[in-house]
Design a protein around this motif. Structure first.
Motif, PDB file in Angstrom:
ATOM      1  N   GLU A  29       0.857  -1.176   0.000  1.00 19.57           N
ATOM      2  CA  GLU A  29       0.000   0.000   0.000  1.00 19.57           C
ATOM      3  C   GLU A  29       0.896   1.230   0.000  1.00 19.57           C
ATOM      4  O   GLU A  29       1.931   1.242   0.669  1.00 19.57           O
ATOM      5  N   VAL A  81       2.385   4.744   1.012  1.00 18.97           N
ATOM      6  CA  VAL A  81       2.472   5.419   2.304  1.00 18.97           C
ATOM      7  C   VAL A  81       1.685   6.710   2.227  1.00 18.97           C
ATOM      8  O   VAL A  81       1.870   7.506   1.309  1.00 18.97           O
ATOM      9  N   LYS A  82       0.819   6.890   3.189  1.00 23.11           N
ATOM     10  CA  LYS A  82       0.019   8.103   3.210  1.00 23.11           C
ATOM     11  C   LYS A  82       0.784   9.184   3.967  1.00 23.11           C
ATOM     12  O   LYS A  82       1.147   8.981   5.125  1.00 23.11           O
ATOM     13  N   PRO A  83       1.032  10.315   3.319  1.00 26.22           N
ATOM     14  CA  PRO A  83       1.790  11.370   4.009  1.00 26.22           C
ATOM     15  C   PRO A  83       0.926  12.023   5.083  1.00 26.22           C
ATOM     16  O   PRO A  83      -0.298  12.106   4.963  1.00 26.22           O
ATOM     17  N   GLU A  84       1.589  12.477   6.115  1.00 24.35           N
ATOM     18  CA  GLU A  84       0.875  13.196   7.161  1.00 24.35           C
ATOM     19  C   GLU A  84       0.644  14.618   6.677  1.00 24.35           C
ATOM     20  O   GLU A  84       1.572  15.307   6.269  1.00 24.35           O
TER      21      GLU A  84
END
Length: 92
Positions: A49, A51-54
């Motif tokens: 998946e 990586v979802k950034p903050e």
């Protein structure tokens, strides 16, 4: 018996070697005595998946404090020039 009294050190070393050899041969555990290691099969991995950034909300510019500009520094004065040397001749 006389030989044992004269060479008792050799007899003791031989006895120790015999005991260690017998212990090594008969004291080891057999392969069937050892429990097999149980390894669970690996679970299939999920697809990777991203990586979802903050997401961090930026402060509006109007609320940021104004940083003072650094004061200009005057250049350092050059060192004084050395005095010229004069050559004098010494006569004897």
């Amino acid at each position: 018996m006389i030989w044992l009294q004269e060479n008792w050190i050799i007899a003791v070393v031989g006895l120790v070697v015999a005991v260690v050899l017998l212990w090594w041969l008969f004291g080891r555990s057999k392969p069937e005595d050892i429990a097999p290691t149980v390894v669970e099969p690996a679970k299939p991995a999920k697809p990777l998946e991203p990586v979802k950034p903050e997401i961090i909300a930026a402060e509006p510019a109007r609320f940021k404090p104004i940083e003072p500009k650094p004061q200009p520094v005057a250049p350092a004065a050059p060192p004084p020039a050395p005095e010229p040397m004069t050559i004098t001749s010494y006569s004897s």
